[in-house]
Scaffold this motif. Sequence first.
Motif, PDB file in Angstrom:
ATOM      1  N   LEU A 190       0.796  -1.225   0.000  1.00  0.00           N
ATOM      2  CA  LEU A 190       0.000   0.000   0.000  1.00  0.00           C
ATOM      3  C   LEU A 190       0.834   1.283   0.000  1.00  0.00           C
ATOM      4  N   PRO A 191       1.882   1.397   0.838  1.00  0.00           N
ATOM      5  CA  PRO A 191       2.653   2.649   0.807  1.00  0.00           C
ATOM      6  C   PRO A 191       3.237   2.946  -0.575  1.00  0.00           C
ATOM      7  N   ALA A 192       3.801   1.935  -1.222  1.00  0.00           N
ATOM      8  CA  ALA A 192       4.394   2.149  -2.547  1.00  0.00           C
ATOM      9  C   ALA A 192       3.320   2.473  -3.585  1.00  0.00           C
ATOM     10  N   LEU A 193       2.163   1.807  -3.495  1.00  0.00           N
ATOM     11  CA  LEU A 193       1.080   2.086  -4.437  1.00  0.00           C
ATOM     12  C   LEU A 193       0.560   3.511  -4.279  1.00  0.00           C
ATOM     13  N   ALA A 194       0.354   3.919  -3.027  1.00  0.00           N
ATOM     14  CA  ALA A 194      -0.149   5.267  -2.781  1.00  0.00           C
ATOM     15  C   ALA A 194       0.840   6.323  -3.248  1.00  0.00           C
ATOM     16  N   GLU A 195       2.101   6.116  -3.006  1.00  0.00           N
ATOM     17  CA  GLU A 195       3.123   7.061  -3.447  1.00  0.00           C
ATOM     18  C   GLU A 195       3.190   7.125  -4.969  1.00  0.00           C
ATOM     19  N   PHE A 196       3.104   5.961  -5.617  1.00  0.00           N
ATOM     20  CA  PHE A 196       3.098   5.931  -7.088  1.00  0.00           C
ATOM     21  C   PHE A 196       1.904   6.709  -7.632  1.00  0.00           C
ATOM     22  N   ALA A 197       0.713   6.488  -7.060  1.00  0.00           N
ATOM     23  CA  ALA A 197      -0.486   7.173  -7.541  1.00  0.00           C
ATOM     24  C   ALA A 197      -0.378   8.676  -7.343  1.00  0.00           C
ATOM     25  N   TRP A 205      -6.069   8.962  -4.349  1.00  0.00           N
ATOM     26  CA  TRP A 205      -6.511   7.583  -4.468  1.00  0.00           C
ATOM     27  C   TRP A 205      -6.101   6.725  -3.270  1.00  0.00           C
ATOM     28  N   ASP A 206      -5.480   7.337  -2.264  1.00  0.00           N
ATOM     29  CA  ASP A 206      -5.026   6.556  -1.111  1.00  0.00           C
ATOM     30  C   ASP A 206      -6.164   5.748  -0.496  1.00  0.00           C
ATOM     31  N   GLY A 231       2.396   0.191 -12.586  1.00  0.00           N
ATOM     32  CA  GLY A 231       0.970   0.347 -12.810  1.00  0.00           C
ATOM     33  C   GLY A 231       0.183  -0.466 -11.810  1.00  0.00           C
ATOM     34  N   PHE A 232      -1.092  -0.134 -11.686  1.00  0.00           N
ATOM     35  CA  PHE A 232      -1.982  -0.867 -10.789  1.00  0.00           C
ATOM     36  C   PHE A 232      -3.402  -0.771 -11.315  1.00  0.00           C
ATOM     37  N   GLY A 247      -4.044   2.934 -12.994  1.00  0.00           N
ATOM     38  CA  GLY A 247      -3.111   3.859 -13.602  1.00  0.00           C
ATOM     39  C   GLY A 247      -1.838   3.160 -14.021  1.00  0.00           C
ATOM     40  N   THR A 248      -1.261   3.618 -15.118  1.00  0.00           N
ATOM     41  CA  THR A 248       0.000   3.089 -15.633  1.00  0.00           C
ATOM     42  C   THR A 248       0.992   4.229 -15.777  1.00  0.00           C
ATOM     43  N   ALA A 249       2.232   4.002 -15.399  1.00  0.00           N
ATOM     44  CA  ALA A 249       3.267   5.023 -15.550  1.00  0.00           C
ATOM     45  C   ALA A 249       3.364   5.449 -17.007  1.00  0.00           C
ATOM     46  N   PRO A 250       3.514   6.737 -17.278  1.00  0.00           N
ATOM     47  CA  PRO A 250       3.601   7.196 -18.670  1.00  0.00           C
ATOM     48  C   PRO A 250       4.659   6.448 -19.475  1.00  0.00           C
ATOM     49  N   ALA A 251       5.780   6.116 -18.855  1.00  0.00           N
ATOM     50  CA  ALA A 251       6.852   5.431 -19.580  1.00  0.00           C
ATOM     51  C   ALA A 251       6.462   4.015 -19.967  1.00  0.00           C
ATOM     52  N   ALA A 252       5.438   3.462 -19.302  1.00  0.00           N
ATOM     53  CA  ALA A 252       5.023   2.083 -19.575  1.00  0.00           C
ATOM     54  C   ALA A 252       3.781   2.008 -20.443  1.00  0.00           C
ATOM     55  N   GLU A 253       3.241   3.143 -20.856  1.00  0.00           N
ATOM     56  CA  GLU A 253       2.047   3.127 -21.696  1.00  0.00           C
ATOM     57  C   GLU A 253       2.359   2.465 -23.034  1.00  0.00           C
TER      58      GLU A 253
END
Length: 309
Positions: A190-197, A205-206, A231-232, A247-253
């Motif tokens: 969860l911490p890594a997901l929330a920070e990524f979002a 989105w937390d 992404g998640f 959501g997906t990181a722009p670099a991974a789209e």
Amino acid sequence: MDLEIVELRPDQRPAVVELCGRALDLPEDAAEAPAIVDALWARAATHRPVVTWGAYREGRLVGVLVGSLAASDGDARGHVDLVAVDPAHRRRGVGRALLSTAERTLAGLGAAEVLLAGNPPYYAWPGIDVRYTPAVCAALALGYRQDRTAWNMTADLSYDGSPALRPTEAAEARLAGRGVTVRRAEAGDLPALAEFARATFGGAWDAELAGSVGREGAGCHLAERDGEVLGFAAYGSSRPSWFGPMGTAPAAEGSGIGGVLLRRCLRDQRAAGVTAAQIGWVGPVPFYSGSAGARIERVFFLYRKALGD
């Protein structure tokens, strides 16, 4: 008959759910009345100020309104998240009385305007479903102006050959060849997901992520490389049939990560008995159409009104 407007308490939830089950005209909304009330009232109350008013005639609950302040600090907007009026008491001033009370209350809490629109992260709908014609008429009559249009998409999970349930194993193997791991998220993620979002999309989105990971009837899948989230996709944070956020990181789209995460979640929902997943407040229509055969099914008008007008 006199109408009494009172603030409702959490222990009055059963009466509110029962009223919403009768007052929400669309069968899919009526069926999910318990989850809708919980999302707006019980859990949302821990994230932002929430006001819930009931209208009574002769001791009987005939109307309910749930309102809230915007989740962002410094945002001087109030939201009306839900209005439900007993069908036998419509066109008798119940909705008007509830909205007037909500406007005064939200103004007292600092709101400069009121939106008839969802207040993420927990909301019932983006706005007023266009099929709720009396609600549209009431909004216009009470001085609200149409602001935007939003829509939900539906992914059909009712049959084995649905595009929404297409296998992902081959795509996951291709991703693995590029060092990308796709897996179910766990509480420790969860911490890594929330920070990524937050860092990638700037959204709040937390709470939705926390309401999806490890909770019955909900879930989340993620993609990562060398411990970095790419992404998640999550589902069930507001109610079991709803998909999102994702959501997906722009670099991974364009890598296929989004489609894999989406369909993994949809397969989970199908396994839990969901036959039609609602993708709420959709932005990228072509993505959901191509990745899951989803179609636009619900359209909503969003309204706003400056207080003091």
